[in-house]
Scaffold this active site. Structure first.
Site, PDB file in Angstrom:
ATOM      1  CG  ASP A 159     -12.273  -3.196  -3.535  1.00  0.00           C
ATOM      2  OD1 ASP A 159     -13.402  -2.975  -3.527  1.00  0.00           O
ATOM      3  OD2 ASP A 159     -11.694  -3.489  -2.493  1.00  0.00           O
ATOM      4  CG  ASP A 198     -14.498  -4.945   0.990  1.00  0.00           C
ATOM      5  OD1 ASP A 198     -15.644  -4.318   0.943  1.00  0.00           O
ATOM      6  OD2 ASP A 198     -13.372  -4.495   0.828  1.00  0.00           O
ATOM      7  CG  ASP A 214      -9.234  -2.845   0.339  1.00  0.00           C
ATOM      8  OD1 ASP A 214     -10.398  -2.814   0.887  1.00  0.00           O
ATOM      9  OD2 ASP A 214      -8.439  -2.028  -0.211  1.00  0.00           O
TER      10      ASP A 214
END
Length: 1193
Positions: A453, A777, A773
């Site tokens: 990310d 996901d 997070d």
């Protein structure tokens, strides 16, 4: 707070002393929570008079929460229970001892030792009979015969020590895991309102009556009833098995259950049941009855080689969810057991087979030699009174055989793996890696790709607004509030303060002069910070319009990428504020505010100009752009459910540029990754220009490189076919160059991860690590080889799906995980190099010694000391080597790279040659060289000789010095480098040396030793030190020049992981190995059947032309009559050589399985229709048996 309903108390509520203090009993609340949707709502309204009344009965305030008075909290715990499900009792030390005793080789040894012990006390009548052969050669040594029991007793004693050491290791491992488990549980906190303040409370401290603030991504810690909710959707699949998200509202379904996940929206609930009284807890308690049966099943699936691979889920409640899931037949993608586990198991099985063969051969040769020598050469008759003496000899031979087996099987291996992993996990905690699944630790060492990310991982996740576009002006700094008209300022402040989660706040700094603390969503905190910078107070706006008064909220989710809040206007009608990604919100705007605060038309051309002149320059500077807009509804109330018609025709208020600086340590960490052969890809929901700018700052993109930066839409267009299905071939063209995937959805992330893992591009399968997070996901984290969840910003769902939790959300911690993972791999390789040298030498010495001298030069007890006890120490010494930066200067090993490289094989064989040469010289010429009595061909109960004591001592000292050599496995010259950094290694080597001195000098009969003189000791030491010098000679020989060296301990190829694994949580290579014996029979039959079918096919088919000799069978398979049926499972093979001989064998069943158990649609290019009555022929290489048959026909 007084209870207005006290006179209505149910009669049974006084049953418990404190229960009368509340307006409802534990059982009533339990029954209430068993109801669903309308039934529950009906019961709440009819029996309890609404949610407000339940709060009154539980003496709590829906707004203020509980007071937090300790006495009140304690009373609630007594009446309604604590919020924890008691963990299962750990195994006692005695249970672990019993488990360690189940080891087959130890059982055989125990039996042999007991037989030896019994026979040593038996004095047969024919003992002195000359015809029975010699029992003791020297009449002076009669006393020694009396001490015959010592060997049996010593073996038993050694076995006891081994069992205790193993049990202690298991016990300490279990203790460590429980510590880790409690640490994970303590880490999990939940937002609770107490005394009007929102606080983060550990889940275990939540009590009935607490008011919990719930939001997107939460894992609910207790059962409760909704008090207030905004667009709330819950995933209840963990309890009900229904995959559809359930919409929760006060009007339809206010029942919330522990262990379920919040997938969308936010709200508040009153807690009504905790711990074992929650619905999850009740199921868990019911399952507790079948706990023992479950345990047996679990053990089969979860442990291998004595190494526990799973640590429990995040919080103990989830144990119940998992058990519940087991009841339903759900096709969950399987994770293959870790790379290292697979390689080790295969290696151990092969070594075990070799050891069994050698030990059987040893026993057979010894017995045959004895029988031939006594009854054929010396022509002795078999006398009945001599039978017990012969049995004693046979037991001695049997013990020697078992000793060979014990030495051959590397018992120290599982211990080395456990110690290495447990040590690494403990140290990784200090490096901010909380490991939830042990095997993830070493899988990380093989990682070839990291999909990361952007926000919070590569950047600091401390966001601030630095640019703004308001009223047609682009401000490059925060403007002064005076330049805006009050109406515009009002819209900005309300648009931000109201249309953001009320849990997002800016608190004063903890230390004076520090930065203000951002609590909640960091993007919203940046916007609230902008309000503060404009010298306005967002809290005053919120106080005036509390959350309950918000009319409708469309919460943020990954599909919308925006958030909207509707409020009633004082003069009638409604106003909706919207905020979100600028290009998404601007597409929905048809007007924009000018300098005077008037709404001007906003056409497509204006939008394109704005994107080009405002948004792209902001994004190219690495800023995230957020647009704030509003819309008024003055006529009749619209249908709020039709979101597309509501969130449109907006008026743009402002576009803000938010900066999230790159973490200072990230560029170096990414450079380290590149050097270590790991590709880093950024997967983000941000604008492509922002993503590209940040990727360049981080070093993911470097000038002159050939790379791709794609947006989610473009990515999907390139990889999908007309039907919208992902095609692996198309994906294989994209992913090798892809470095940035922007505006991506969680589905895109999962598609990318799955595509990289399933790809066959390159010489080996990619090992992918993923960071995540958000709640969505989860699938990508589960699919990845290693999933990293964010400890600070991560949702509970993401943490639950992950293997490792990053406690500081920092990318550089991932690089440390790579280093530790590689270190585990190297530690195991070091230990293997050491262990296998010991094994090879000991087995050959025992075998040849037994065949030539009828007695092993190394006695059973001596071998046990060398193999079991010394290996335990060696595994401790070599498995605790700290990692060095050099580990990041080489490329990943990969899945198929063997455990034992050619360099290691060179070291093993080279040192084995040295040791065998020395030992055989000592066995056959040692007595002449040192002028001592020969120990060869000693009778049954003869005393220990100095000759054989020297052999034993030299052997052990050579192992000690070879342990130092084993510290390096890549052919390095300096074996002492960094030795002082590992105190455990130094103390183990010295400790083993001291114990060896005691054994030789004072071991006596049990260890078959006698004390040595100083000169003899110096000779033994000299030969031992020779190992170090010999090591230098070996490292000087280039490995490439030794063509005959083979590698060992290969990984498992994809084809081998098949239907075999059906029903297992993880694919267990040990069990697969054992099944392969059966498979060999089937394979033989299959080959015959297939050949008959092919012959028939050739005879019956007129349409197929005769094939040339060198042509492959693929050609005639393209004919529809011979199409492959894709629904056939593939049988696994023993090794890669077999793979080449026949790639797939048909049986009946379903699907070509990939690693995760999904059927691949492109496993077969010749996918022509096939009728069940027609012949099915199997794909094969041109050098297969089918090819030879085809050419012969």
């Amino acid at each position: 707070m007084t209870n207005p309903l006290e006179h209505n108390l149910p009669s049974n509520s006084i049953a418990e002393s404190h229960e009368g203090d509340f307006g409802c009993t534990l059982m009533e609340l339990r029954k209430l929570m068993e109801l669903r949707s309308s039934d529950g709502l009906n019961e709440i309204n009819v029996h309890y008079g609404g949610v407000q009344n339940i709060c009154n009965r539980l003496k709590t305030s829906p707004v203020e929460g509980l007071s937090g008075n300790p006495a009140d909290l304690e009373k609630r715990r007594i009446v309604f229970g604590q919020n924890l499900i008691p963990p299962k009792k750990p195994k006692t030390f005695l249970e672990l001892v019993w488990e360690a005793l189940q080891d087959v080789t130890l059982i055989i040894l125990e039996i042999a030792a007991i037989i030896s012990l019994v026979l040593s006390f038996y004095r047969p009548p024919g003992e002195q009979n000359e015809l029975c052969g010699e029992s003791v050669s020297n009449p002076d040594d009669e006393g020694e015969a009396e001490a015959g029991w010592i060997e049996g007793a010593a073996i038993l004693f050694s076995v006891i020590i081994v069992v205790l050491v193993t049990a202690f290791n298991d016990w300490s491992k279990e203790k460590q895991f429980r510590g880790l488990q409690s640490r994970i549980e303590q880490e999990q906190k939940f937002s609770i309102i107490r005394n009007g303040q929102l606080i983060q409370l550990p889940v275990a401290e939540i009590v009935v009556g607490d008011i919990a603030q719930i939001k997107y991504g939460d894992l609910l810690p207790a059962d409760g009833i909704l008090i207030q909710g905004n667009d709330l959707k819950i995933d209840e699949s963990s309890l009900t098995g229904e995959s559809d998200h359930v919409r929760k509202s006060l009007e339809k379904d206010p029942m919330l259950l522990a262990g379920t996940h919040v997938m969308e929206g936010s709200g508040r609930m009153v807690v009504t049941a905790v711990g074992i009284n929650s619905q999850t807890g009740i199921i868990f308690t019911l399952l507790g009855v079948h706990e023992d049966e479950e345990e047996v099943k679990k053990k089969k699936a979860k442990t291998q080689d004595g190494v526990a691979l799973e640590i429990q889920p995040l919080n103990s409640q989830d144990g119940a969810d998992n058990e519940e899931k087991e009841k339903k037949v759900v096709k969950v993608p399987k994770k293959e057991k870790s790379v290292l586990q697979g390689k080790l198991t295969r290696l151990a099985v092969h070594i075990g087979k070799a050891g069994l063969f050698m030990s059987a051969l040893t026993v057979i040769i010894l017995i045959l030699y004895f029988v031939i020598d006594n009854f054929v050469i010396h022509r002795r008759p078999w006398l009945p009174e001599c039978t017990p003496i012969y049995i004693q000899y046979f037991v001695k031979f049997f013990i020697i055989g078992i000793t060979v087996l014990v030495v051959a099987v590397p018992e120290g291996l599982p211990l080395a793996v456990t110690i290495s992993l447990a040590y690494s996990v403990k140290k990784m905690m200090k490096d901010n890696n909380l490991v939830r699944h042990l095997d993830a630790c070493e899988t990380m060492g093989n990682a070839t790709a990291i999909c990361s990310d952007k926000t919070g991982t590569l950047t600091m996740n401390r966001m601030t607004v630095v640019q703004a576009y308001i009223g047609g002006t682009h401000y490059h700094q925060i403007p002064s509030p005076d330049i805006f008209l009050p109406r515009v300022l009002d819209l900005i402040v309300n648009g931000i303060s109201i249309n953001s989660a009320y849990t997002s706040k800016i608190l004063p700094p903890e230390k004076e002069g520090g930065l203000a603390r951002q609590v909640g969503n960091k993007t919203e905190c940046a916007l609230l910070g902008f309000v503060t910078d404009l010298k306005q107070d967002y809290q005053a706006v919120r106080s005036e319009l509390p959350e309950e008064k918000l009319y409708k909220v469309y919460t943020f989710n990954s599909v919308r990428k925006s958030m909207s809040t509707v409020i009633r206007k004082p003069g009638g009608g409604f106003r909706m504020f919207s905020k979100g990604a600028s290009e998404i919100i601007l597409r929905k705007c048809n007007r924009i505010l000018d300098k005077k605060g008037e709404a001007m038309p906003f056409k497509n051309k204006d939008r394109d100009d704005m994107i080009r002149n405002v948004i792209e320059p902001m994004a190219s500077g690495g800023l995230r752009t957020i647009c704030i807009a509003y819309r008024d509804f003055d006529g009749e109330e619209p249908s709020w459910d039709n979101e597309n018609e509501i969130v449109t025709e907006l008026t743009c208020i402002a576009v803000l540029g938010i900066e999230d600086p790159v973490r200072p340590e990230v560029p170096q960490a990414i450079a380290n990754c590149k050097r270590a052969g790991i590709t880093v890809r950024m997967v983000t929901g941000d604008n492509i220009n922002t993503a590209r700018a940040i990727a360049t700052k981080c070093g993911i993109l470097t000038p002159g490189e050939d790379f791709l930066c794609l947006e989610g839409k473009e990515f999907n267009r390139l990889i999908r076919n007309e039907k919208g299905e992902v095609e692996q071939e198309k994906l294989d063209k994209i992913w090798p160059k892809l470095r940035v995937l922007a505006r991506s959805s969680p589905t895109d992330k999962h598609t990318l991860v799955k595509g990289i893992i399933d790809s066959t591009v390159g010489d080996q399968r990619q090992v992918v690590a993923v960071t995540g997070d958000g709640t969505n996901d989860g699938p990508a984290l589960k699919k990845a080889d290693v999933g990293f969840a964010m400890g600070i910003a991560g949702t509970d769902v993401a943490k639950e799906a992950s293997d490792i939790i990053l406690t500081d959300d920092n990318f550089s911690s991932i690089v440390k995980a790579v280093m530790w993972g590689r270190n585990v791999y190297d530690s195991i390789s070091k230990f293997l190099q050491f262990q296998l040298t010991v094994n090879v030498v000991a087995v050959i010495v025992a075998f040849t010694g037994a065949c030539i001298t009828q007695d092993s030069p190394l006695k059973a007890v001596q071998m046990l000391w060398v193999n079991l006890i010394m290996d335990t120490f060696a595994s401790l010494a070599l498995a605790t080597e700290p990692p060095t930066d050099a580990l990041l200067r080489r490329r990943p090993y990969g899945r198929n790279k063997p455990l034992i490289s050619r360099t290691m094989m060179k070291n093993i064989l080279g040192h084995a040659v040295y040791q065998l040469t020395v030992i055989f010289i000592l066995v056959f010429a040692g007595e002449k060289f040192f002028d001592i009595d020969s120990g060869r061909k000693a009778p049954l109960h003869s005393p220990p000789s100095q000759h054989y004591t020297m052999i034993f001592n030299t052997f052990v000292l050579m192992q000690l010095f070879n342990e130092i050599n084993s510290r390096k496995i890549h052919g390095e010259r300096n074996v002492f480098a960094g030795i002082y950094r590992n105190l455990i290694f130094c103390s183990v080597v010295l400790g083993t040396f001291v114990i060896q001195i005691f054994i030789v000098e004072f071991g006596g009969k049990p260890f078959s030793c006698t004390s040595l003189s100083l000169s003899q000791w110096l000779w033994c030491l000299f030969i031992g030190i020779g190992e170090l010098l010999w090591g230098q000679i070996i490292s000087a020989i280039p490995t490439k020049s030794l063509k005959f060296l083979k590698e060992a301990g290969h990984g498992t190829t994809k084809e081998e992981i098949t239907k075999d694994a059906e029903g297992l949580d993880e694919i267990d290579h040990a069990e697969m190995e054992l099944r392969r014996g059966q498979i060999l029979w089937f394979r033989g039959l299959n080959r015959i059947q297939t050949q008959i079918k092919v012959v028939r096919a050739f005879h019956s088919s007129v349409s197929i032309q005769k094939l040339g000799n060198q042509e492959s069978i693929h050609n005639f398979m393209t004919h529809p009559e011979f199409a492959i049926d894709e629904d056939l499972p593939q049988t696994p093979f023993l090794d890669e050589q077999e793979d080449k001989s026949l790639e797939h064998v048909p049986t009946t069943g379903t699907g070509v399985l990939l690693l995760d158990g999904e059927v691949t649609p492109y496993a077969n290019q010749n996918n022509n229709a096939v009728e069940s009555s027609q012949v099915q022929v199997v794909a094969s290489h041109s050098d297969s048996p089918l090819q030879s048959l085809e050419t012969s026909v």
